[in-house]
Design a protein around this motif. Structure first.
Motif, PDB file in Angstrom:
ATOM      1  N   ILE A 243       6.292   7.320   4.683  1.00  0.00           N
ATOM      2  CA  ILE A 243       4.869   7.622   4.815  1.00  0.00           C
ATOM      3  C   ILE A 243       4.333   6.846   6.005  1.00  0.00           C
ATOM      4  CG2 ILE A 243       2.609   7.461   3.699  1.00  0.00           C
ATOM      5  CD1 ILE A 243       4.245   7.528   1.008  1.00  0.00           C
ATOM      6  N   ASP A 244       3.835   7.558   7.006  1.00  0.00           N
ATOM      7  CA  ASP A 244       3.325   6.890   8.202  1.00  0.00           C
ATOM      8  C   ASP A 244       1.875   6.486   8.047  1.00  0.00           C
ATOM      9  OD1 ASP A 244       5.581   6.740   9.852  1.00  0.00           O
ATOM     10  OD2 ASP A 244       5.440   8.879  10.276  1.00  0.00           O
ATOM     11  N   LYS A 245       1.052   7.397   7.547  1.00  0.00           N
ATOM     12  CA  LYS A 245      -0.342   7.033   7.290  1.00  0.00           C
ATOM     13  C   LYS A 245      -0.995   8.029   6.341  1.00  0.00           C
ATOM     14  CE  LYS A 245      -2.364   9.461  11.226  1.00  0.00           C
ATOM     15  NZ  LYS A 245      -3.429   9.531  12.185  1.00  0.00           N
ATOM     16  N   VAL A 246      -2.136   7.600   5.798  1.00  0.00           N
ATOM     17  CA  VAL A 246      -2.898   8.478   4.911  1.00  0.00           C
ATOM     18  C   VAL A 246      -4.317   8.585   5.461  1.00  0.00           C
ATOM     19  CG1 VAL A 246      -3.722   8.846   2.547  1.00  0.00           C
ATOM     20  CG2 VAL A 246      -1.542   7.698   2.918  1.00  0.00           C
TER      21      VAL A 246
ATOM     22  N   LEU B 222       1.925   7.051  -6.414  1.00  0.00           N
ATOM     23  CA  LEU B 222       0.754   7.862  -6.751  1.00  0.00           C
ATOM     24  C   LEU B 222       0.993   9.340  -6.475  1.00  0.00           C
ATOM     25  CD1 LEU B 222      -2.238   7.830  -7.635  1.00  0.00           C
ATOM     26  CD2 LEU B 222      -2.853   7.403  -5.267  1.00  0.00           C
ATOM     27  N   PHE B 223       1.649   9.630  -5.367  1.00  0.00           N
ATOM     28  CA  PHE B 223       1.825  11.029  -4.989  1.00  0.00           C
ATOM     29  C   PHE B 223       3.249  11.534  -5.217  1.00  0.00           C
ATOM     30  CE2 PHE B 223      -1.808   9.578  -2.442  1.00  0.00           C
ATOM     31  CZ  PHE B 223      -2.738  10.535  -2.817  1.00  0.00           C
ATOM     32  N   ASN B 224       4.065  10.753  -5.923  1.00  0.00           N
ATOM     33  CA  ASN B 224       5.438  11.172  -6.213  1.00  0.00           C
ATOM     34  C   ASN B 224       6.215  11.546  -4.957  1.00  0.00           C
ATOM     35  OD1 ASN B 224       6.663  11.138  -8.712  1.00  0.00           O
ATOM     36  ND2 ASN B 224       5.236  12.666  -9.514  1.00  0.00           N
ATOM     37  N   LEU B 225       6.255  10.636  -4.018  1.00  0.00           N
ATOM     38  CA  LEU B 225       6.872  10.954  -2.725  1.00  0.00           C
ATOM     39  C   LEU B 225       8.106  10.103  -2.457  1.00  0.00           C
ATOM     40  CD1 LEU B 225       3.677  11.306  -0.520  1.00  0.00           C
ATOM     41  CD2 LEU B 225       5.256  13.125  -1.115  1.00  0.00           C
ATOM     42  N   LYS B 226       9.128  10.301  -3.276  1.00  0.00           N
ATOM     43  CA  LYS B 226      10.346   9.527  -3.065  1.00  0.00           C
ATOM     44  C   LYS B 226      11.159  10.133  -1.931  1.00  0.00           C
ATOM     45  CE  LYS B 226      11.133   7.832  -7.646  1.00  0.00           C
ATOM     46  NZ  LYS B 226      11.752   8.327  -8.856  1.00  0.00           N
ATOM     47  N   GLY B 227      11.814   9.275  -1.176  1.00  0.00           N
ATOM     48  CA  GLY B 227      12.763   9.766  -0.174  1.00  0.00           C
ATOM     49  C   GLY B 227      12.165  10.153   1.164  1.00  0.00           C
ATOM     50  N   VAL B 228      10.865   9.921   1.328  1.00  0.00           N
ATOM     51  CA  VAL B 228      10.284  10.187   2.648  1.00  0.00           C
ATOM     52  C   VAL B 228       9.591   8.925   3.172  1.00  0.00           C
ATOM     53  CG1 VAL B 228       9.886  12.648   2.232  1.00  0.00           C
ATOM     54  CG2 VAL B 228       8.068  11.025   1.717  1.00  0.00           C
TER      55      VAL B 228
ATOM     56  N   MET C 181       0.836  -1.207   0.000  1.00  0.00           N
ATOM     57  CA  MET C 181       0.000   0.000   0.000  1.00  0.00           C
ATOM     58  C   MET C 181       0.871   1.258   0.000  1.00  0.00           C
ATOM     59  SD  MET C 181      -2.960   1.419   0.019  1.00  0.00           S
ATOM     60  CE  MET C 181      -3.355   3.144   0.156  1.00  0.00           C
ATOM     61  N   LYS C 182       1.901   1.261   0.875  1.00  0.00           N
ATOM     62  CA  LYS C 182       2.769   2.432   0.962  1.00  0.00           C
ATOM     63  C   LYS C 182       3.541   2.648  -0.335  1.00  0.00           C
ATOM     64  CE  LYS C 182       3.039   3.002   5.841  1.00  0.00           C
ATOM     65  NZ  LYS C 182       3.574   2.512   7.082  1.00  0.00           N
ATOM     66  N   LYS C 183       3.884   1.502  -0.978  1.00  0.00           N
ATOM     67  CA  LYS C 183       4.606   1.581  -2.247  1.00  0.00           C
ATOM     68  C   LYS C 183       3.760   2.336  -3.273  1.00  0.00           C
ATOM     69  CE  LYS C 183       5.663  -1.837  -5.150  1.00  0.00           C
ATOM     70  NZ  LYS C 183       5.779  -3.288  -5.399  1.00  0.00           N
ATOM     71  N   TYR C 184       2.463   2.024  -3.285  1.00  0.00           N
ATOM     72  CA  TYR C 184       1.563   2.682  -4.242  1.00  0.00           C
ATOM     73  C   TYR C 184       1.363   4.149  -3.889  1.00  0.00           C
ATOM     74  CZ  TYR C 184       0.669  -2.047  -5.741  1.00  0.00           C
ATOM     75  OH  TYR C 184       0.834  -3.323  -6.194  1.00  0.00           O
ATOM     76  N   THR C 185       1.283   4.434  -2.601  1.00  0.00           N
ATOM     77  CA  THR C 185       1.123   5.833  -2.169  1.00  0.00           C
ATOM     78  C   THR C 185       2.336   6.647  -2.619  1.00  0.00           C
ATOM     79  OG1 THR C 185       0.049   4.919  -0.224  1.00  0.00           O
ATOM     80  CG2 THR C 185       0.499   7.260  -0.180  1.00  0.00           C
ATOM     81  N   THR C 186       3.530   6.065  -2.447  1.00  0.00           N
ATOM     82  CA  THR C 186       4.757   6.741  -2.888  1.00  0.00           C
ATOM     83  C   THR C 186       4.680   7.068  -4.367  1.00  0.00           C
ATOM     84  OG1 THR C 186       5.998   5.510  -1.245  1.00  0.00           O
ATOM     85  CG2 THR C 186       7.275   6.544  -2.979  1.00  0.00           C
TER      86      THR C 186
END
Ligand code: ZN
Length: 201
Positions: free
Chosen positions: A16-19, A8-14, A1-6
């Motif tokens: 993600i704790d929760k959405v 989907l939202f272009n969030l490399k290098g951080v 799930m987190k992989k997809y969030t990364t």
């Protein structure tokens, strides 16, 4: 799930704790680094002094506003015994908008009016003008395909006029002229690369 969030939202290098999806989409992120360097003496510290949350606008998804809830930590230096704030995390500047948001906004400004982009992203006109001012890079001409130049004037209450030049076929912002003078536009058109001129002029 987190992989997809990364992705989907272009969030490399951080991390993600929760959405949280409510009225807005809130993505809780933090810097993966466990330490930060003291700006005074340069020594690394792992001792966390304080934690704060900063809300940074990141984009739009299905008409919902997307915000990053950035965890900002204050560390305490052992040597200087002074607290300091960690440097900004990847992709998030000190401003209230992420780089990704600026990118999407500039892309949309090629094909939409200033007013509609302002409404779509719920960003004030002065902030949009700020994005345009930041965009000072050399025009990035696409290698292949047709280019349809789109010349647009942007202003906020008639002040601080800017002319942007976009590529309508690829939906890219190519360049923002330093001012709104006609001579600047003519000089831009004259100085276009030769092969670009051949394509459409
Ligand atoms: Zn120190």
């Amino acid at each position: 799930m987190k992989k997809y969030t990364t992705k989907l939202f272009n969030l490399k290098g951080v991390i993600i704790d929760k959405v949280d999806v409510k009225k807005d989409v809130l993505i809780y992120v933090r810097n993966p680094r466990r330490w930060a360097q003291c700006p005074l003496c340069g020594i690394s510290s792992r001792k966390i002094h304080q934690r704060k949350q900063r809300k940074v606008k990141h984009g739009i998804l299905n008409e919902k506003e997307v915000f990053l809830m950035v965890l900002v930590r204050r560390f305490k230096c052992k040597k200087c015994s002074k607290p300091f704030t960690e440097k900004h995390i990847p992709g998030v500047s000190r401003k209230r908008h992420t780089k990704q948001l600026q990118k999407s906004v500039l892309k949309d400004l090629v094909s939409s009016s200033f007013k509609s982009v302002s409404e779509r992203y719920n960003i004030s006109s002065p902030a949009l003008l700020g994005f345009l001012k930041d965009h000072k890079s050399e025009p990035l001409w696409p290698d292949k395909g047709e280019i349809i130049l789109n010349v647009d004037e942007h202003s906020y209450s008639g002040r601080d006029m800017k002319i942007s030049i976009g590529d309508y076929s690829n939906k890219n912002l190519l360049f923002v002229l330093p001012d709104a003078k006609q001579s600047s536009l003519i000089s831009f058109l004259k100085n276009m690369p030769k092969d670009v001129k051949k394509k459409g002029f």
